[in-house]
Design a protein around this motif. Sequence first.
Motif, PDB file in Angstrom:
ATOM      1  N   MET A 223      56.587  43.159  35.528  1.00  0.00           N
ATOM      2  CA  MET A 223      55.136  43.041  35.687  1.00  0.00           C
ATOM      3  C   MET A 223      54.816  41.879  36.633  1.00  0.00           C
ATOM      4  O   MET A 223      55.262  40.761  36.409  1.00  0.00           O
ATOM      5  N   ILE A 224      54.058  42.178  37.697  1.00  0.00           N
ATOM      6  CA  ILE A 224      53.667  41.160  38.679  1.00  0.00           C
ATOM      7  C   ILE A 224      52.157  41.260  38.861  1.00  0.00           C
ATOM      8  O   ILE A 224      51.630  42.334  39.166  1.00  0.00           O
ATOM      9  N   ILE A 225      51.456  40.143  38.671  1.00  0.00           N
ATOM     10  CA  ILE A 225      49.995  40.156  38.727  1.00  0.00           C
ATOM     11  C   ILE A 225      49.511  39.109  39.729  1.00  0.00           C
ATOM     12  O   ILE A 225      49.917  37.949  39.669  1.00  0.00           O
ATOM     13  N   ASN A 226      48.641  39.543  40.648  1.00  0.00           N
ATOM     14  CA  ASN A 226      47.981  38.630  41.578  1.00  0.00           C
ATOM     15  C   ASN A 226      46.554  39.113  41.815  1.00  0.00           C
ATOM     16  O   ASN A 226      46.214  40.273  41.538  1.00  0.00           O
ATOM     17  N   THR A 227      45.709  38.221  42.373  1.00  0.00           N
ATOM     18  CA  THR A 227      44.294  38.520  42.606  1.00  0.00           C
ATOM     19  C   THR A 227      44.007  38.577  44.103  1.00  0.00           C
ATOM     20  O   THR A 227      44.493  37.748  44.879  1.00  0.00           O
ATOM     21  N   TYR A 228      43.165  39.558  44.498  1.00  0.00           N
ATOM     22  CA  TYR A 228      42.866  39.788  45.907  1.00  0.00           C
ATOM     23  C   TYR A 228      41.373  40.066  46.087  1.00  0.00           C
ATOM     24  O   TYR A 228      40.689  40.494  45.149  1.00  0.00           O
ATOM     25  N   LYS A 229      40.897  39.845  47.317  1.00  0.00           N
ATOM     26  CA  LYS A 229      39.514  40.168  47.671  1.00  0.00           C
ATOM     27  C   LYS A 229      39.524  41.054  48.897  1.00  0.00           C
ATOM     28  O   LYS A 229      39.952  40.631  49.977  1.00  0.00           O
ATOM     29  N   ILE A 230      39.072  42.291  48.737  1.00  0.00           N
ATOM     30  CA  ILE A 230      39.005  43.264  49.818  1.00  0.00           C
ATOM     31  C   ILE A 230      37.637  43.923  49.775  1.00  0.00           C
ATOM     32  O   ILE A 230      37.175  44.340  48.707  1.00  0.00           O
ATOM     33  N   ALA A 231      36.970  44.015  50.898  1.00  0.00           N
ATOM     34  CA  ALA A 231      35.624  44.603  50.983  1.00  0.00           C
ATOM     35  C   ALA A 231      34.672  43.925  50.004  1.00  0.00           C
ATOM     36  O   ALA A 231      33.911  44.586  49.289  1.00  0.00           O
ATOM     37  N   ASP A 232      34.734  42.598  49.969  1.00  0.00           N
ATOM     38  CA  ASP A 232      33.876  41.783  49.104  1.00  0.00           C
ATOM     39  C   ASP A 232      34.031  42.121  47.633  1.00  0.00           C
ATOM     40  O   ASP A 232      33.102  41.907  46.839  1.00  0.00           O
ATOM     41  N   THR A 233      35.177  42.640  47.255  1.00  0.00           N
ATOM     42  CA  THR A 233      35.466  42.996  45.875  1.00  0.00           C
ATOM     43  C   THR A 233      36.724  42.248  45.429  1.00  0.00           C
ATOM     44  O   THR A 233      37.765  42.338  46.080  1.00  0.00           O
ATOM     45  N   VAL A 234      36.616  41.522  44.317  1.00  0.00           N
ATOM     46  CA  VAL A 234      37.745  40.744  43.807  1.00  0.00           C
ATOM     47  C   VAL A 234      38.371  41.486  42.629  1.00  0.00           C
ATOM     48  O   VAL A 234      37.676  41.845  41.670  1.00  0.00           O
ATOM     49  N   PHE A 235      39.656  41.701  42.699  1.00  0.00           N
ATOM     50  CA  PHE A 235      40.352  42.465  41.665  1.00  0.00           C
ATOM     51  C   PHE A 235      41.789  41.973  41.555  1.00  0.00           C
ATOM     52  O   PHE A 235      42.313  41.308  42.453  1.00  0.00           O
ATOM     53  N   ALA A 236      42.421  42.314  40.438  1.00  0.00           N
ATOM     54  CA  ALA A 236      43.823  41.969  40.228  1.00  0.00           C
ATOM     55  C   ALA A 236      44.677  43.220  40.359  1.00  0.00           C
ATOM     56  O   ALA A 236      44.236  44.326  40.050  1.00  0.00           O
ATOM     57  N   ILE A 237      45.902  43.031  40.825  1.00  0.00           N
ATOM     58  CA  ILE A 237      46.899  44.098  40.852  1.00  0.00           C
ATOM     59  C   ILE A 237      48.008  43.719  39.880  1.00  0.00           C
ATOM     60  O   ILE A 237      48.619  42.650  40.000  1.00  0.00           O
ATOM     61  N   ASP A 238      48.243  44.595  38.914  1.00  0.00           N
ATOM     62  CA  ASP A 238      49.313  44.441  37.921  1.00  0.00           C
ATOM     63  C   ASP A 238      50.343  45.524  38.231  1.00  0.00           C
ATOM     64  O   ASP A 238      50.161  46.689  37.869  1.00  0.00           O
ATOM     65  N   SER A 239      51.415  45.158  38.945  1.00  0.00           N
ATOM     66  CA  SER A 239      52.325  46.144  39.508  1.00  0.00           C
ATOM     67  C   SER A 239      53.724  46.051  38.913  1.00  0.00           C
ATOM     68  O   SER A 239      54.090  45.050  38.282  1.00  0.00           O
ATOM     69  N   LEU A 240      54.514  47.068  39.207  1.00  0.00           N
ATOM     70  CA  LEU A 240      55.922  47.077  38.820  1.00  0.00           C
ATOM     71  C   LEU A 240      56.787  46.363  39.851  1.00  0.00           C
ATOM     72  O   LEU A 240      57.808  45.772  39.506  1.00  0.00           O
ATOM     73  N   PHE A 241      56.377  46.452  41.121  1.00  0.00           N
ATOM     74  CA  PHE A 241      57.197  45.937  42.214  1.00  0.00           C
ATOM     75  C   PHE A 241      56.427  44.907  43.035  1.00  0.00           C
ATOM     76  O   PHE A 241      55.198  44.824  42.985  1.00  0.00           O
ATOM     77  N   GLU A 242      57.174  44.155  43.839  1.00  0.00           N
ATOM     78  CA  GLU A 242      56.611  43.083  44.637  1.00  0.00           C
ATOM     79  C   GLU A 242      55.964  43.578  45.923  1.00  0.00           C
ATOM     80  O   GLU A 242      55.092  42.918  46.495  1.00  0.00           O
ATOM     81  N   GLU A 243      56.352  44.771  46.425  1.00  0.00           N
ATOM     82  CA  GLU A 243      55.967  45.189  47.769  1.00  0.00           C
ATOM     83  C   GLU A 243      54.463  45.206  47.986  1.00  0.00           C
ATOM     84  O   GLU A 243      53.968  44.811  49.042  1.00  0.00           O
ATOM     85  N   VAL A 244      53.695  45.669  47.010  1.00  0.00           N
ATOM     86  CA  VAL A 244      52.243  45.747  47.191  1.00  0.00           C
ATOM     87  C   VAL A 244      51.642  44.352  47.336  1.00  0.00           C
ATOM     88  O   VAL A 244      50.657  44.155  48.062  1.00  0.00           O
ATOM     89  N   HIS A 245      52.235  43.349  46.700  1.00  0.00           N
ATOM     90  CA  HIS A 245      51.725  41.980  46.820  1.00  0.00           C
ATOM     91  C   HIS A 245      52.067  41.376  48.173  1.00  0.00           C
ATOM     92  O   HIS A 245      51.274  40.622  48.750  1.00  0.00           O
ATOM     93  N   GLU A 246      53.228  41.714  48.695  1.00  0.00           N
ATOM     94  CA  GLU A 246      53.572  41.295  50.053  1.00  0.00           C
ATOM     95  C   GLU A 246      52.613  41.929  51.053  1.00  0.00           C
ATOM     96  O   GLU A 246      52.166  41.285  52.011  1.00  0.00           O
ATOM     97  N   LEU A 247      52.277  43.193  50.823  1.00  0.00           N
ATOM     98  CA  LEU A 247      51.343  43.902  51.697  1.00  0.00           C
ATOM     99  C   LEU A 247      49.981  43.227  51.719  1.00  0.00           C
ATOM    100  O   LEU A 247      49.341  43.114  52.768  1.00  0.00           O
ATOM    101  N   CYS A 248      49.524  42.757  50.567  1.00  0.00           N
ATOM    102  CA  CYS A 248      48.159  42.236  50.418  1.00  0.00           C
ATOM    103  C   CYS A 248      48.066  40.713  50.531  1.00  0.00           C
ATOM    104  O   CYS A 248      47.014  40.138  50.234  1.00  0.00           O
ATOM    105  N   LYS A 249      49.112  40.060  50.999  1.00  0.00           N
ATOM    106  CA  LYS A 249      49.184  38.602  50.943  1.00  0.00           C
ATOM    107  C   LYS A 249      48.073  37.909  51.717  1.00  0.00           C
ATOM    108  O   LYS A 249      47.688  36.776  51.379  1.00  0.00           O
ATOM    109  N   ASP A 250      47.531  38.547  52.757  1.00  0.00           N
ATOM    110  CA  ASP A 250      46.454  37.912  53.538  1.00  0.00           C
ATOM    111  C   ASP A 250      45.091  38.043  52.873  1.00  0.00           C
ATOM    112  O   ASP A 250      44.090  37.554  53.423  1.00  0.00           O
ATOM    113  N   TYR A 251      45.049  38.674  51.714  1.00  0.00           N
ATOM    114  CA  TYR A 251      43.785  38.915  51.020  1.00  0.00           C
ATOM    115  C   TYR A 251      43.741  38.230  49.650  1.00  0.00           C
ATOM    116  O   TYR A 251      42.893  38.545  48.822  1.00  0.00           O
TER     117      TYR A 251
END
Length: 248
Positions: free
Chosen positions: A1-29
């Motif tokens: 379980m990997i959880i981080n918070t992001y802001k995209i299109a003025d919307t703040v949300f968390a991603i609770d994922s199985l893998f790291e790749e999506v967090h690497e993808l979203c690192k600038d947000y």
Amino acid sequence: MIINTYKIADTVFAIDSLFEEVHELCKDYVSEESIEFTIKTDIADIEYERRRSEQTDLKEGIPIRHFSDEYLETLSVYRHLCERLIDKGILLFHGSVIAVDGIAYLFTAKSGTGKSTHTRLWREHFGERAVMINDDKPLLKIADSGVTVYGTPWDGKHRISTNTSAPLKAICLLYQGEENQIKQVTKSEAYPMLLQQTHRPMNGAKMQAVFTLLDKMCEHLKIYHLNCNMDPDAAIIAYQGMNTEESK
């Protein structure tokens, strides 16, 4: 379980994922603001994306591609995000979108037509005046005041995007042709392509909301049909065509 918070299109949300790749993808947000919701994925989500990818390949008549679980999870996260954002008047729209002097223009077409090549011509012609917002899957916020386009980390094979936004002036339906020609088209002429290029949820109520948002979008934006041969002049003709006095 990997959880981080992001802001995209003025919307703040968390991603609770199985893998790291999506967090690497979203690192600038990454964001430290309070979240509105959490997107949590599991193996069932990944298998759903795998089946969809295989069905798409069969429909297009190409060999089935084999994607990693990590990559499929990135698709699942974006699908969940886009379905949440519909309720906020925000749509995923397939296209390559570029801003010149702070005003954005979105080019959409069937895969392989040359959207990325065309916006590259814009960058070469306009230089520092041009900012690439997203080369594949931008988000459009459709409000009573107009349409705003946002960059996202889901930005296509060339990985071209910025974490920024701009008012959207026009959508251009791109087609290959021997000569560079642009003309304004009606909503009814453009609607089949517009519908094809937006996210279409399975949920009936959300799909009805998509229709409503597309109708509102067409009230705010000019829509154009561009035949182009990918010569450098194509960028000039497209820009001038969408900024003539008659189009304002």
